[in-house]
Design a protein around this motif. Structure first.
Motif, PDB file in Angstrom:
ATOM      1  N   ASP A 139       0.977  -1.201  -0.029  1.00  0.00           N
ATOM      2  CA  ASP A 139       0.019  -0.022   0.100  1.00  0.00           C
ATOM      3  C   ASP A 139       0.894   1.291   0.110  1.00  0.00           C
ATOM      4  N   PHE A 140       2.141   1.331   0.841  1.00  0.00           N
ATOM      5  CA  PHE A 140       2.908   2.265   0.799  1.00  0.00           C
ATOM      6  C   PHE A 140       3.496   2.812  -0.418  1.00  0.00           C
ATOM      7  N   LEU A 141       4.206   1.543  -0.746  1.00  0.00           N
ATOM      8  CA  LEU A 141       5.072   1.528  -1.931  1.00  0.00           C
ATOM      9  C   LEU A 141       4.445   2.082  -3.059  1.00  0.00           C
ATOM     10  N   LEU A 142       3.125   1.565  -3.246  1.00  0.00           N
ATOM     11  CA  LEU A 142       2.355   1.342  -4.689  1.00  0.00           C
ATOM     12  C   LEU A 142       1.448   2.772  -4.626  1.00  0.00           C
ATOM     13  N   LYS A 143       1.193   3.050  -3.338  1.00  0.00           N
ATOM     14  CA  LYS A 143       0.203   4.147  -3.388  1.00  0.00           C
ATOM     15  C   LYS A 143      -1.196   3.538  -3.605  1.00  0.00           C
ATOM     16  N   VAL A 144      -1.430   2.253  -3.708  1.00  0.00           N
ATOM     17  CA  VAL A 144      -2.681   1.653  -4.224  1.00  0.00           C
ATOM     18  C   VAL A 144      -2.828   0.454  -3.237  1.00  0.00           C
ATOM     19  N   GLU A 145      -4.013   0.459  -2.494  1.00  0.00           N
ATOM     20  CA  GLU A 145      -4.154  -0.714  -1.661  1.00  0.00           C
ATOM     21  C   GLU A 145      -4.366  -2.139  -2.281  1.00  0.00           C
ATOM     22  N   ALA A 146      -3.785  -3.010  -1.783  1.00  0.00           N
ATOM     23  CA  ALA A 146      -3.504  -4.258  -2.298  1.00  0.00           C
ATOM     24  C   ALA A 146      -4.584  -5.142  -1.440  1.00  0.00           C
ATOM     25  N   ASP A 147      -5.891  -4.801  -1.834  1.00  0.00           N
ATOM     26  CA  ASP A 147      -6.755  -5.409  -0.911  1.00  0.00           C
ATOM     27  C   ASP A 147      -7.064  -6.989  -1.369  1.00  0.00           C
ATOM     28  N   GLU A 148      -6.678  -7.582  -2.627  1.00  0.00           N
ATOM     29  CA  GLU A 148      -6.890  -8.894  -2.857  1.00  0.00           C
ATOM     30  C   GLU A 148      -6.016  -9.832  -1.629  1.00  0.00           C
ATOM     31  N   ILE A 149      -4.938  -8.993  -1.170  1.00  0.00           N
ATOM     32  CA  ILE A 149      -4.396  -9.830  -0.063  1.00  0.00           C
ATOM     33  C   ILE A 149      -5.088 -10.080   1.137  1.00  0.00           C
ATOM     34  N   ILE A 150      -6.072  -8.874   1.595  1.00  0.00           N
ATOM     35  CA  ILE A 150      -6.883  -9.461   2.793  1.00  0.00           C
ATOM     36  C   ILE A 150      -7.859 -10.151   2.124  1.00  0.00           C
ATOM     37  N   THR A 151      -8.584 -10.030   1.172  1.00  0.00           N
ATOM     38  CA  THR A 151      -9.759 -10.921   0.401  1.00  0.00           C
ATOM     39  C   THR A 151      -9.187 -12.339   0.740  1.00  0.00           C
ATOM     40  N   ALA A 152      -8.066 -12.616   0.165  1.00  0.00           N
ATOM     41  CA  ALA A 152      -7.579 -14.016   0.215  1.00  0.00           C
ATOM     42  C   ALA A 152      -7.403 -14.283   1.833  1.00  0.00           C
ATOM     43  N   VAL A 153      -6.980 -13.578   2.673  1.00  0.00           N
ATOM     44  CA  VAL A 153      -7.066 -13.922   3.999  1.00  0.00           C
ATOM     45  C   VAL A 153      -8.338 -14.055   4.579  1.00  0.00           C
ATOM     46  N   THR A 154      -9.356 -13.538   4.315  1.00  0.00           N
ATOM     47  CA  THR A 154     -10.552 -13.754   4.774  1.00  0.00           C
ATOM     48  C   THR A 154     -11.212 -14.763   4.377  1.00  0.00           C
ATOM     49  N   GLN A 155     -11.067 -15.138   3.118  1.00  0.00           N
ATOM     50  CA  GLN A 155     -11.471 -16.542   2.542  1.00  0.00           C
ATOM     51  C   GLN A 155     -10.823 -17.795   3.257  1.00  0.00           C
ATOM     52  N   LEU A 156      -9.663 -17.511   3.509  1.00  0.00           N
ATOM     53  CA  LEU A 156      -9.157 -18.690   4.459  1.00  0.00           C
ATOM     54  C   LEU A 156      -9.620 -18.924   5.652  1.00  0.00           C
ATOM     55  N   LEU A 157      -9.910 -17.579   6.450  1.00  0.00           N
ATOM     56  CA  LEU A 157     -10.596 -17.819   7.781  1.00  0.00           C
ATOM     57  C   LEU A 157     -11.809 -18.388   7.473  1.00  0.00           C
ATOM     58  N   GLN A 158     -12.648 -18.031   6.691  1.00  0.00           N
ATOM     59  CA  GLN A 158     -13.972 -18.532   6.620  1.00  0.00           C
ATOM     60  C   GLN A 158     -14.277 -19.825   6.117  1.00  0.00           C
ATOM     61  N   GLU A 159     -13.216 -20.329   5.385  1.00  0.00           N
ATOM     62  CA  GLU A 159     -13.310 -21.828   5.087  1.00  0.00           C
ATOM     63  C   GLU A 159     -12.894 -22.479   6.121  1.00  0.00           C
ATOM     64  N   GLY A 160     -11.947 -21.894   6.978  1.00  0.00           N
ATOM     65  CA  GLY A 160     -11.275 -22.952   8.088  1.00  0.00           C
ATOM     66  C   GLY A 160     -10.614 -24.040   7.842  1.00  0.00           C
ATOM     67  N   GLU A 161     -10.073 -24.279   6.555  1.00  0.00           N
ATOM     68  CA  GLU A 161      -9.328 -25.466   6.323  1.00  0.00           C
ATOM     69  C   GLU A 161      -7.973 -25.250   6.547  1.00  0.00           C
ATOM     70  N   SER A 162      -7.237 -24.097   6.538  1.00  0.00           N
ATOM     71  CA  SER A 162      -5.852 -24.226   6.403  1.00  0.00           C
ATOM     72  C   SER A 162      -5.531 -23.003   7.342  1.00  0.00           C
ATOM     73  N   LEU A 163      -5.818 -23.407   8.637  1.00  0.00           N
ATOM     74  CA  LEU A 163      -5.199 -22.684   9.949  1.00  0.00           C
ATOM     75  C   LEU A 163      -4.581 -23.075  10.728  1.00  0.00           C
ATOM     76  N   THR A 164      -3.498 -22.167  11.440  1.00  0.00           N
ATOM     77  CA  THR A 164      -2.586 -22.607  12.449  1.00  0.00           C
ATOM     78  C   THR A 164      -3.314 -23.127  13.777  1.00  0.00           C
ATOM     79  N   PRO A 165      -2.507 -23.736  14.573  1.00  0.00           N
ATOM     80  CA  PRO A 165      -3.352 -24.393  15.716  1.00  0.00           C
ATOM     81  C   PRO A 165      -3.938 -22.939  16.575  1.00  0.00           C
TER      82      PRO A 165
END
Length: 359
Positions: A308-334
């Motif tokens: 975000d800081f370097l590109l001056k554009v928010e890399a929102d796809e990364i947060i979307t990917a993390v959110t999908q990971l959390l909602q599916e619950g299949e690849s989470l640490t202990p």
């Protein structure tokens, strides 16, 4: 194609493990976008380096770091090195020397992340703390007189300059204007007890507010804000706080968003005079080191902040990917109730990024 030069300091404990996954996600994002890439140089500084050399970083370490576009730090600290040595020898040294006067800490509860507050959800917890980062209570001014004698005295002096405090306040007001939020800025203070430093802090806040009358403002004492974070986190948008107060309230903020495994931060020199430094704030967690179970999400969120800081554009796809990971619950640490390894979480986030960006 733009190439960004990144200094990598894995540091101690789990720092290297989460750093590997952060860089993996960063390179995945760059490859999918196709118009940027990253060149890395790794520095072995930290507590292990200190035990070998008596120094947390090279004598010319700051000169080496100046040539980079940004710095990624994994974690600092280890039980057999006193915290005041590890912190001042590396992290605070870089922050102050590179005038990284803004510490930016997002507090956002992602869908699927655990929240300790009953009846609160992602719609209620979405604010950001602007913490003054080079002065205040962590200025390092003071000393010990008459050590180990009955009359021993410890002096720790807070330093607040008008020039720096004005810049911090202006940054916070501008952020409140730019964010898609409540257009509200909360001043965190303790001017009832700290009758010089915090009275000065409040004065600069009020002066700056006169130039931003479109922003709703309020001033709340730091002890009260810790209560209100629990009772009504939805009331906040942007908060501005001194070095010590900002440090304390953002750890409480991390608990609201699911724990330190989600806590990312940026140490910013907004003008770009020096490189800014980005770090997760979960610490080195020595008890987890080498087990492959550390949660890398905070590091992934950290590289998103760097983008975000370097590109001056928010890399929102990364947060979307993390959110999908959390909602599916299949690849989470202990720590999140799963059985996945640190590496498997990084791989899963990259897999989701590939689908999101190609789509």
């Amino acid at each position: 194609m733009k190439t960004y030069k990144i200094a990598v300091i894995p540091g101690d404990g789990i720092g290297g493990e989460v750093m590997t996954e952060g860089i993996k996600v960063l390179d995945c994002y760059a490859s999918l976008k196709g118009n940027i890439k990253f060149a890395y140089e790794t520095f072995p500084w930290g507590c292990e380096y200190y035990l070998k050399t008596g120094k947390m970083m090279d004598d010319d370490g700051l000169e080496k770091l100046k040539k980079f576009d940004a710095i990624l730090l994994g974690a600092v600290g280890f039980p057999n090195v006193p915290d005041h040595i590890s912190l001042h020898g590396l992290l605070i040294n870089i922050r102050q020397s590179f005038n990284q006067y803004i510490n930016l800490r997002p507090v956002k509860l992602l869908p699927g992340a655990p929240c300790p507050l009953k009846g609160k959800g992602p719609q209620d917890i979405d604010f950001v703390v602007v913490r003054e980062n080079v002065e205040g209570e962590y200025s390092g001014v003071g000393g010990i007189r008459f050590p180990d004698k009955p009359e021993e005295i410890a002096l720790q002096t807070s330093v607040f300059t008008r020039k720096n405090t004005e810049k911090v306040m202006e940054y916070a007001f501008q952020l409140a204007e730019e964010r898609n939020g409540k257009r509200k800025l909360t001043n965190v203070t303790k001017s009832n007890a700290l009758n010089y430093s915090m009275v000065f802090w409040d004065k600069i806040f009020n002066e700056t507010a006169l130039k931003h009358q479109d922003i709703q403002t309020e001033t709340i004492h730091v002890d009260a804000i810790t209560m209100y974070f629990i009772q009504k986190p939805e009331a906040y948008d942007v908060l501005v706080a001194s070095n010590l107060f900002g440090d304390i309230i953002t750890d409480l903020g991390a608990a609201l968003q699911g724990g330190l495994g989600f806590a990312a931060s940026g140490n910013l020199n907004p003008e770009g005079e020096y490189p800014s430094m980005f770090e997760p704030v979960h610490g080195s967690a020595p008890v987890l080191a080498g087990k492959g179970v550390a949660n890398p999400i905070a590091m992934v969120w950290t590289v998103k902040m760097m983008l975000d800081f370097l590109l001056k554009v928010e890399a929102d796809e990364i947060i979307t990917a993390v959110t999908q990971l959390l909602q599916e619950g299949e690849s989470l640490t202990p720590d999140l109730g799963g059985t996945a390894t640190t590496q498997e979480v990084g791989d899963a986030i990259c897999g989701k990024l590939a689908k999101l960006i190609k789509a």
